[in-house]
Scaffold this motif. Structure first.
Motif, PDB file in Angstrom:
ATOM      1  N   THR A 905       0.825  -1.214   0.000  1.00  0.00           N
ATOM      2  CA  THR A 905       0.000   0.000   0.000  1.00  0.00           C
ATOM      3  C   THR A 905       0.855   1.258   0.000  1.00  0.00           C
ATOM      4  OG1 THR A 905      -0.132  -0.169   2.407  1.00  0.00           O
ATOM      5  CG2 THR A 905      -1.960  -1.101   1.144  1.00  0.00           C
ATOM      6  N   PRO A 926      -5.940   1.738  -1.983  1.00  0.00           N
ATOM      7  CA  PRO A 926      -6.572   0.989  -0.875  1.00  0.00           C
ATOM      8  C   PRO A 926      -6.218  -0.486  -1.030  1.00  0.00           C
ATOM      9  CG  PRO A 926      -8.161   2.377  -2.048  1.00  0.00           C
ATOM     10  CD  PRO A 926      -6.931   2.351  -2.881  1.00  0.00           C
ATOM     11  N   GLY A 928      -7.903  -3.056  -0.860  1.00  0.00           N
ATOM     12  CA  GLY A 928      -8.870  -3.846  -1.628  1.00  0.00           C
ATOM     13  C   GLY A 928      -8.678  -3.750  -3.128  1.00  0.00           C
ATOM     14  N   VAL A 977     -15.551  -2.675  -0.258  1.00  0.00           N
ATOM     15  CA  VAL A 977     -14.219  -2.415   0.308  1.00  0.00           C
ATOM     16  C   VAL A 977     -13.117  -3.046  -0.534  1.00  0.00           C
ATOM     17  CG1 VAL A 977     -12.728  -2.883   2.302  1.00  0.00           C
ATOM     18  CG2 VAL A 977     -15.104  -2.187   2.637  1.00  0.00           C
ATOM     19  N   VAL A1030      -4.215  -5.878   7.040  1.00  0.00           N
ATOM     20  CA  VAL A1030      -4.729  -4.550   6.677  1.00  0.00           C
ATOM     21  C   VAL A1030      -6.169  -4.661   6.178  1.00  0.00           C
ATOM     22  CG1 VAL A1030      -4.447  -2.574   5.128  1.00  0.00           C
ATOM     23  CG2 VAL A1030      -2.434  -3.666   6.125  1.00  0.00           C
ATOM     24  N   LEU A1031      -6.440  -5.680   5.357  1.00  0.00           N
ATOM     25  CA  LEU A1031      -7.800  -5.883   4.844  1.00  0.00           C
ATOM     26  C   LEU A1031      -8.754  -6.203   5.989  1.00  0.00           C
ATOM     27  CD1 LEU A1031      -9.653  -6.127   2.361  1.00  0.00           C
ATOM     28  CD2 LEU A1031      -8.988  -8.527   2.191  1.00  0.00           C
ATOM     29  N   ARG A1033      -8.529  -5.129   9.061  1.00  0.00           N
ATOM     30  CA  ARG A1033      -8.812  -3.873   9.761  1.00  0.00           C
ATOM     31  C   ARG A1033      -9.819  -3.009   9.009  1.00  0.00           C
ATOM     32  NH1 ARG A1033      -3.165  -3.621  10.854  1.00  0.00           N
ATOM     33  NH2 ARG A1033      -2.904  -2.023   9.272  1.00  0.00           N
ATOM     34  N   GLU A1034      -9.802  -3.085   7.675  1.00  0.00           N
ATOM     35  CA  GLU A1034     -10.726  -2.261   6.890  1.00  0.00           C
ATOM     36  C   GLU A1034     -12.122  -2.871   6.820  1.00  0.00           C
ATOM     37  OE1 GLU A1034      -9.402  -0.887   3.157  1.00  0.00           O
ATOM     38  OE2 GLU A1034      -7.520  -0.055   3.914  1.00  0.00           O
ATOM     39  N   LEU A1035     -12.187  -4.197   6.809  1.00  0.00           N
ATOM     40  CA  LEU A1035     -13.493  -4.863   6.696  1.00  0.00           C
ATOM     41  C   LEU A1035     -14.261  -4.827   8.022  1.00  0.00           C
ATOM     42  CD1 LEU A1035     -12.749  -8.018   4.505  1.00  0.00           C
ATOM     43  CD2 LEU A1035     -14.254  -6.131   3.920  1.00  0.00           C
ATOM     44  N   LYS A1036     -13.574  -4.890   9.149  1.00  0.00           N
ATOM     45  CA  LYS A1036     -14.245  -4.990  10.443  1.00  0.00           C
ATOM     46  C   LYS A1036     -15.195  -3.810  10.711  1.00  0.00           C
ATOM     47  CE  LYS A1036     -13.484  -5.374  15.404  1.00  0.00           C
ATOM     48  NZ  LYS A1036     -12.494  -5.349  16.506  1.00  0.00           N
ATOM     49  N   VAL A1038     -16.557  -1.770   8.606  1.00  0.00           N
ATOM     50  CA  VAL A1038     -17.614  -1.722   7.583  1.00  0.00           C
ATOM     51  C   VAL A1038     -18.727  -2.706   7.910  1.00  0.00           C
ATOM     52  CG1 VAL A1038     -18.110  -2.119   5.134  1.00  0.00           C
ATOM     53  CG2 VAL A1038     -16.048  -0.889   5.792  1.00  0.00           C
TER      54      VAL A1038
END
Length: 1042
Positions: A905, A926, A928, A977, A1030-1031, A1033-1036, A1038
């Protein structure tokens, strides 16, 4: 217990004594009691007694001599361990009177049937030589005999004896060179180290420099503008470099040892590659050396020292592993400073910004010695890379306000060196440093400030006299180093501004005249005679101003490892940077290589005589069987030649494999698998065979019947596999028989067209992966249609388990969100946005597709919009859009780019330029958008997930309202995401998604498993654990929100 009549009691006592020795306790008082049991009939007791005697025989020589007859008898013992132990004890008795007995024992042991005893004889040679060097000639004869030994157990020990007794007798190595190269892989680890070091020295005396070709290229670049006549003369003098086959043999046979578990072996191979391999091939050692940095701190220290020396000459070798040299907080100071040294050597325009950010962190370290070293490193970077000199200088000036005195003092010293390079531009810094004199107490820093003010006294005419006034007050309490600089400052000011400073200078000179230090008294008398004119002053006083205010050259900040490259890497001398006793210097490459025939073995004739016998046995039945065709007989001869002599031709002499059949088979198989020449030769033979067979084919039906027969019989398939192994260069005993050879040939010939049409068939039998490519090339040739049975075979032989799994599918959802690339205010009317269309990139398989929309918000036309300088991290690549000639006011245009983010990233930084300006912009993806959706079945998903467990799995519990956990809501949130593909699921409470990373193609498996109540388990399985976390952390968040 040692006096007991029972063997069990004696054995127990000896075990306890040996245990005491192992713990470091002194057991020498028990020597008389132990030595009595040397004649024990119990082998276990005898072994332990010998272990004890080896340890204490040198200390208790008189008592050991009493049992010497027992040791002599033990040399004839039927047990090899007893014979070897007796020889070890005998050589441990350091009494000159028994030298003849030891010499006789070594000679007998060198001819012993047991390799273990011969190994101990080689060890005893070194002990006897240190006891009586006059025995050198007789010992050399024994070494020469043991060097011919074919046992891997003996090789390392005898080479060690050679290095100790007669390292200059290179002639002893000639005939054993190839044998040592081939045995190297199987020798014990410490023996490998000794042999590699010896062969490195040998190669430097026997082969021509492989670096000539590189030097020639450099000369061509330098003399680009020379006349044609001069170029012709030079080209006539130059000879094309051809590497000696024996030189190549050494380099090739040591390469596998880079994977050794022993750090000393890896280091030995690394120094061999560094000193004798072509520069283009030396890069293979960098990865292995970086691997050793995971070892203990002592190994790290030695490895880092060697890397520091290498990185000065060849930066490119270690640049890809820059992050491996970042300092950890747990590293000891010695390791930290070495890593700093390497980072400084590797610094260049591309990575200096990253390194300076790293150095900023190091300066704040609690380890003050390390922080000071970091400041010196920043200074070296500033001198070597002039573009960042001002940046480094400003950063060092900021450090002057640091609370820590050591950091401030080191900063002052480094700033002084940097200001010497460009003093006229930095008057303000000198004024700032003058103010620090009141607070800094470190003598070196105070002296540096005074020196700077003295050198630039004309640029700071108001401050310099005041500084001298303050220093005059504290002169008597200052350090000697500071006093000398006060005297110098007074002299310079007296010569440039005598009105204000004449009296001050005289006062300081009077103080210095009576100082306790004689250096300061001498300097005072010298300065007074030079600057204060009187009757006694000589002619030099006229030139006082030129002497004191002469232009000083800027200091050259060099690496402390620069002068270590003349020592052999990995040696004690290189570590200490001083020639240690026993160090053997590497000789320079010879201009002309010595005669290579000296490495030929004498048994060459017997090898030649033996080879045709083997051939005739194969050829005679082959002629009877294939009497109808002349071509097949020739092909059979060629294949037998290649299988028996391939290794010999590769190594440069047919004699190499004549020693024994085992060596020849190892050599030939190794050479054929590693050298492209033999591969191309076998490929050409296969081509000729295919052409001759296709002519004689009757029809495809008969061929299919033969194939079915060959598949049905297990024995014939086994024979065909052995035939293929022998064709790749490895000989087997069964081939020398008369009848099986033609039968194998017929079956191989019958099966040949089938192998043409189904190359994966070859995959199953191939043992040598290097021969894979030549065999698989016939796939491109036109072939007749396959029968259903062959198609079924081909489907069954599909070796790629994951090929059916990783199929990129269309994205489930494409977000319309755009990201600002350039604001219209910053871009002077040019605005830019970017988005990710989630489509495979047309510019490269490993690139992420990016769409950029450019908008002209100004009232004038913007011309020549293009991508300028790219500042990408290591490994990242970018495919830019074509320049846009012009963009009308209020006009807009959309262009496509491709960026290989390397599954990271990190932002891709570059310049978006117009005709008049350049703007620094960056695209940060991002996590994703680094994925491509994959279509797979539920069964494949579970199978792949089963292989990605443990450290490859991360999970978290998500809490949300039940209405947020409907299938449509979960699908919508997840694909919004990340660019994931939905996997069909047979369970209502489990939702699965799959994708692969764009760069590496690693699978990313996402599972949302609904639990009771309002909780769900989010699980991600992937090899790329960093991207996975990292993914996660971003999905949780959302999935949690409504």
């Amino acid at each position: 217990m040692l006096e007991s009549s029972k063997d069990s009691a004696k054995l127990d006592a000896m075990k306890r004594i040996v245990g005491m020795i192992a713990k470091g306790k002194n057991a020498s008082e028990l020597f008389p009691a132990v030595v009595k049991n040397v004649a024990s009939k119990n082998i276990e007791i005898k072994k332990l007694v010998y272990v004890y005697l080896v340890r204490y025989a040198e200390e208790q020589q008189d008592l050991a001599l009493l049992s010497i007859s027992t040791f002599q008898r033990a040399l004839k013992d039927p047990n090899q361990l007893i014979r070897a132990s007796a020889l070890r004890v005998l050589s441990s008795i350091r009494v000159p009177i028994i030298v003849p007995i030891m010499m006789l024992a070594i000679k007998e042991a060198s001819a012993d049937l047991s390799p273990y005893v011969r190994k101990n004889a080689a060890h005893a040679i070194q002990k006897l030589y240190s006891l009586d060097p006059e025995q050198k000639e007789m010992l050399i004869e024994v070494i020469e005999k043991l060097l011919k030994d074919k046992s891997t157990l003996v090789a390392g020990s005898v080479v060690m004896a050679f290095e100790e007794v007669c390292p200059d007798r290179i002639d002893l190595i000639h005939r054993n060179y190839r044998k040592l190269c081939n045995l190297l892989v199987d020798v014990e680890e410490w023996g490998q180290v000794v042999i590699i070091h010896m062969l490195t020295r040998y190669a430097r005396t026997q082969f021509v420099s492989p670096w000539r070709e590189d030097d020639g290229l450099e000369d061509n670049e330098k003399n680009f503008y020379e006349s044609d006549d001069e170029e012709k003369e030079k080209s006539d003098k130059k000879r094309p470099y051809i590497m000696d086959p024996d030189h190549r043999l050494l380099i090739r046979n040591t390469k596998p040892l880079l994977q050794s578990r022993n750090a000393a072996v890896v280091m030995a191979v690394a120094q061999l590659y560094w000193h004798i391999s072509p520069k283009s091939e030396a890069g293979v050692i960098s990865k292995s050396l970086v691997r050793l940095l995971r070892s203990n701190r002592e190994v790290q220290y030695i490895v880092l020292q060697n890397i520091a020396t290498m990185s000065i000459q060849r930066k490119g070798m270690f640049e890809p592993y820059l992050k491996s040299f970042y300092v950890r907080s747990t590293d000891p100071t010695m390791i930290k400073t070495l890593k700093l040294e390497i980072l400084t050597n590797l610094a260049n325009e591309a990575n200096i910004s990253t390194l300076l950010r790293e150095f900023q962190t190091y300066v704040k370290s609690q380890d003050k010695q390390f922080a000071a070293a970091t400041i010196q490193t920043i200074g070296r970077c500033a001198t070597s890379i002039t573009e960042v000199c001002d940046t480094c200088l400003n950063g060092l000036v900021c450090l002057l306000s640091n609370r820590d005195e050591i950091v401030v003092a080191e900063s002052v010293v480094v700033i002084k060196k940097l200001l010497q390079m460009q003093p006229a531009q930095h008057g303000e810094i000198i004024k700032h440093m003058a103010k620090l004199l009141d607070s800094i107490t470190v003598p070196v820093a105070r002296a540096s400030i005074l020196w700077l003010i003295g050198e630039n006294c004309e640029r700071v005419p108001k401050i310099a006299p005041d500084v001298l006034r303050k220093m005059a007050k504290s002169f008597t309490s200052e350090d000697d180093l500071v006093k000398l600089q006060i005297l110098n400052l007074g002299a310079k000011l007296y010569l440039t501004n005598s009105k204000q400073t004449k009296l001050l200078t005289q006062y300081i000179l009077n103080l210095g005249k009576y100082d306790q230090n004689y250096d300061i008294r001498d300097r005072t008398r010298f300065i007074r005679q030079l600057i204060v004119p009187n009757e006694k002053s000589g002619a030099l006083s006229k030139y006082a101003k030129k002497i004191f205010l002469a232009q000083k050259p800027a200091p050259l900040l060099e690496s402390p490892f620069k002068d270590r490259d003349h020592f052999q890497l990995g040696t004690l001398s290189h570590t200490l940077n001083i020639k240690a006793s026993g160090y053997l210097e590497l000789s320079n490459w010879p201009e002309v290589a010595p005669d290579p025939s000296v490495r030929n073995v004498e048994v060459i004739e017997s090898a030649k005589d033996w080879t045709p016998v083997g051939k005739t046995k194969k050829e005679k039945p082959a002629k009877k069987f294939y009497s109808e065709s002349e071509e097949e007989e020739e092909e059979e001869e060629e294949s037998s030649d290649s299988s028996s002599g391939g290794g010999d031709s590769e190594s440069g002499s047919g004699s190499e494999s004549g020693d024994n059949s085992e060596d020849s088979s190892e050599d030939s198989s190794e050479d054929s698998s590693s050298e492209p020449e033999s591969e191309t030769g076998s490929e050409a033979e296969a081509e000729r065979k295919r052409n001759s067979k296709t002519k004689r084919k009757s029809d495809s039906e008969d061929e299919e019947k033969k194939n079915e027969k060959s598949k049905a019989s297990e024995s014939s398939s086994a024979e065909s596999s052995s035939m293929e192994e022998s064709s790749s260069g490895s000989e087997s005993a069964s081939e020398s028989d008369g009848e099986p050879a033609p039968r194998k040939v017929t079956q191989a010939k019958e099966r040949k067209p089938q192998q043409e049409r189904q190359p994966p068939r070859k995959d199953v039998f191939l043992l040598d992966l290097d021969d894979f490519n030549p065999v698989s090339t016939p796939v491109a040739l036109p072939t007749p249609a396959l029968s259903p049975s062959l198609i079924a075979d081909l489907e069954g032989l599909n070796l790629s388990a994951s090929s059916s799994v990783i199929n990129v599918s269309t994205p489930v959802f494409v977000p319309t969100k755009t990201h600002e690339l350039l604001h219209r205010m910053s871009g002077k009317g040019l605005a830019a946005w970017y988005c990710f269309p989630r489509q495979p990139c047309i510019f490269g398989d490993k690139m992420v597709s990016v769409q950029i929309t450019l908008n002209n918000t100004s009232d004038r036309k913007i011309e020549n919009i293009h991508i300028g300088e790219k500042k990408l991290p290591v490994g990242m690549q970018m495919h830019v859009f074509h320049p846009i000639a012009s963009l009308e006011p209020e006009g807009s245009v959309t262009v496509s780019m491709g960026i290989d983010f390397c599954d990271s990233t990190q932002a891709a930084c570059f310049q978006l330029c117009t005709k008049d300006d350049c703007f620094n912009v960056s695209i940060q993806p991002p996590v994703g958008e680094l994925l491509l959706p994959v279509a797979m079945s539920e069964k494949d998903f579970k199978k792949e997930r089963g292989t990605l467990t443990g450290m490859n799995e991360t999970s978290v519990t998500v809490i949300a309202a039940p209405q947020n956990f409907t299938p449509s809501m979960i699908l919508q949130k997840v694909v919004n995401v990340a660019n994931l593909g939905a996997v069909p699921s047979g369970q209502d409470n489990v939702h699965r998604f799959a994708a692969k990373t764009v760069h590496s193609g690693s699978l990313m498996l996402v599972t949302v498993e609904l639990k009771e109540g309002s909780t769900a388990q989010l699980i991600i399985n992937t090899e790329k654990t960093l991207i996975g976390s990292v993914l996660l952390r971003e999905l949780k968040p959302v999935l949690s929100q409504g």
